[in-house]
Scaffold this active site. Structure first.
Site, PDB file in Angstrom:
ATOM      1  N   HIS A  35      -1.840  -0.841 -10.189  1.00 32.98           N
ATOM      2  CA  HIS A  35      -2.435  -1.768  -9.220  1.00 32.98           C
ATOM      3  C   HIS A  35      -2.929  -3.046  -9.915  1.00 32.98           C
ATOM      4  O   HIS A  35      -4.102  -3.425  -9.831  1.00 32.98           O
ATOM      5  CB  HIS A  35      -3.587  -1.112  -8.457  1.00 32.98           C
ATOM      6  CG  HIS A  35      -3.745  -1.676  -7.066  1.00 32.98           C
ATOM      7  ND1 HIS A  35      -4.066  -0.900  -5.972  1.00 32.98           N
ATOM      8  CD2 HIS A  35      -3.610  -2.944  -6.587  1.00 32.98           C
ATOM      9  CE1 HIS A  35      -4.146  -1.654  -4.882  1.00 32.98           C
ATOM     10  NE2 HIS A  35      -3.861  -2.896  -5.246  1.00 32.98           N
TER      11      HIS A  35
ATOM     12  N   ARG B 226       0.851  -1.181   0.000  1.00 34.30           N
ATOM     13  CA  ARG B 226       0.000   0.000   0.000  1.00 34.30           C
ATOM     14  C   ARG B 226       0.890   1.236   0.000  1.00 34.30           C
ATOM     15  O   ARG B 226       1.930   1.269   0.671  1.00 34.30           O
ATOM     16  CB  ARG B 226      -0.914   0.028   1.229  1.00 34.30           C
ATOM     17  CG  ARG B 226      -2.052  -0.978   1.199  1.00 34.30           C
ATOM     18  CD  ARG B 226      -3.103  -0.599   0.158  1.00 34.30           C
ATOM     19  NE  ARG B 226      -4.244  -1.524   0.155  1.00 34.30           N
ATOM     20  CZ  ARG B 226      -4.320  -2.614  -0.574  1.00 34.30           C
ATOM     21  NH1 ARG B 226      -3.306  -2.962  -1.358  1.00 34.30           N
ATOM     22  NH2 ARG B 226      -5.402  -3.374  -0.539  1.00 34.30           N
TER      23      ARG B 226
ATOM     24  N   GLU C  77      -5.096   6.778  -4.792  1.00 32.48           N
ATOM     25  CA  GLU C  77      -5.351   5.950  -5.974  1.00 32.48           C
ATOM     26  C   GLU C  77      -6.703   6.210  -6.628  1.00 32.48           C
ATOM     27  O   GLU C  77      -6.842   6.119  -7.843  1.00 32.48           O
ATOM     28  CB  GLU C  77      -5.258   4.467  -5.596  1.00 32.48           C
ATOM     29  CG  GLU C  77      -3.857   3.948  -5.519  1.00 32.48           C
ATOM     30  CD  GLU C  77      -3.804   2.431  -5.557  1.00 32.48           C
ATOM     31  OE1 GLU C  77      -4.863   1.780  -5.650  1.00 32.48           O
ATOM     32  OE2 GLU C  77      -2.692   1.892  -5.496  1.00 32.48           O
TER      33      GLU C  77
END
Length: 332
Positions: free
Chosen positions: A297, A235, A264
């Site tokens: 991601h 993260r 994000e």
């Protein structure tokens, strides 16, 4: 029939949702992430199934409660996108997928680390510019002579360690919890020793708000080799990105690879080509390419991991409906 609205379902994921729907749920598969602007799409459903960067805050949860939605599940390991306190106050149940194929993220982390360490990104960038000279900056070590440091030796960290060890690298590990499985593939050392000795440092720690925010910071970065590369597939919140940028710019860190970025929700899933990036840290990282490489991601974006995510999520719903609870609940 039990009705579920699933958010962030990419086109190639649709067949998996349909194939794995052994409980015959009525599925509303939405490509968009859940936001404040599209919350109305949940109206009329019994449950929602979220993914990372969906907005499961108090505002959206209140609207779901108004519409009788009791089940707010996520198909991810992380759950910081859901306000658990608000869900509990609303008597809404929240469940997650506690694990999926660990090789998905581990494979990506290894690939990113070696891409930087072997200077592949640098060399391919120069070739793209039609410069085919071989220069000293492309000189590197072989994997069998590397020391790799894994911070966080859970399932994913162990999977990456196993791959590196199979390739002949020396693998160091740091974790508060040292499992017997991890001890078989890593040599546990202090965090300081790991940082000082590692050529590749890979992060696999969970983000716990208020406990490990920005723990990779300037003080720890002072311990690393100036040629070392740092990989974050965990993260963004566990790193101080400003400090990483400063270390890179000062030549005190060899490279940085990340599958996760700050804020994000503003960027992942969007095509911002040609647009000005509003986040100065993200823009700085982009400008540092190829010393910095970013992926959007995609750590869990494999067929195996997706299958686990959907299967376990569907099982979570079924178990809760049949028994009123399940082992993967986060709020009761």
């Amino acid at each position: 029939m039990f009705k579920i609205a699933a958010y962030g379902v990419r086109e190639n994921e649709v067949p998996f949702f349909k194939k794995l729907n052994k409980y015959d749920y009525e599925l509303k598969l939405l490509p968009e992430l859940l936001t404040h602007d599209n919350i109305e799409t949940a109206k009329g459903m019994d449950a929602v199934l979220l993914r990372a960067n969906c907005v499961g805050d108090a505002t959206n949860l209140a609207k779901m409660k108004e519409w009788g939605i009791k089940y707010v599940f996520t198909r991810t390991i992380g759950f910081n996108h859901i306000d658990l306190a608000a869900a509990k106050a609303n008597d809404q149940l929240v469940a997650r997928v506690p694990s999926y194929s660990p090789n998905a993220v581990a494979d990506l982390a290894l690939t990113l680390g070696l891409t930087l360490q072997r200077h592949v990104a640098f060399a391919t960038y120069r070739a793209h510019l039609q410069n085919f000279q071989v220069i000293p900056e492309e000189f590197s070590h072989e994997i069998r002579n590397l020391t790799v440091g894994i911070i966080g030796t859970g399932h994913i960290g162990v999977a990456e360690a196993q791959s590196y060890k199979a390739l002949g690298a020396k693998v160091l590990g740091y974790d508060i919890y040292q499992s017997d499985t991890a001890k078989e593939v890593v040599e546990f050392v202090s965090q300081e020793e790991l940082l000082a000795k590692s050529d590749i440092i890979s992060l696999h720690v969970p983000y716990i708000k208020g406990e490990n925010d920005k723990f990779i910071n300037a003080d720890l970065l002072k311990l690393v080799k100036p040629t070392a590369v740092l990989v974050n597939t965990a993260r963004a919140e566990v790193t101080n990105v400003a400090d990483i940028i400063a270390a890179l710019q000062a030549g005190k860190l060899g490279g940085f690879a990340a599958d996760v970025i700050e804020n994000e929700g503003q960027f992942i899933g969007k095509n911002l080509e040609g647009q000005t990036i509003s986040d100065e840290h993200l823009q700085a990282l982009i400008d540092l390419y190829p010393k910095v490489i970013l992926t959007p991601h995609i750590g869990s974006y494999t067929e195996e991991a997706l299958t686990d995510m959907i299967r376990i999520s569907f099982d979570n719903f079924n178990t809760v409906l049949e028994t009123g609870t399940c082992k993967n609940l986060l709020s009761k």
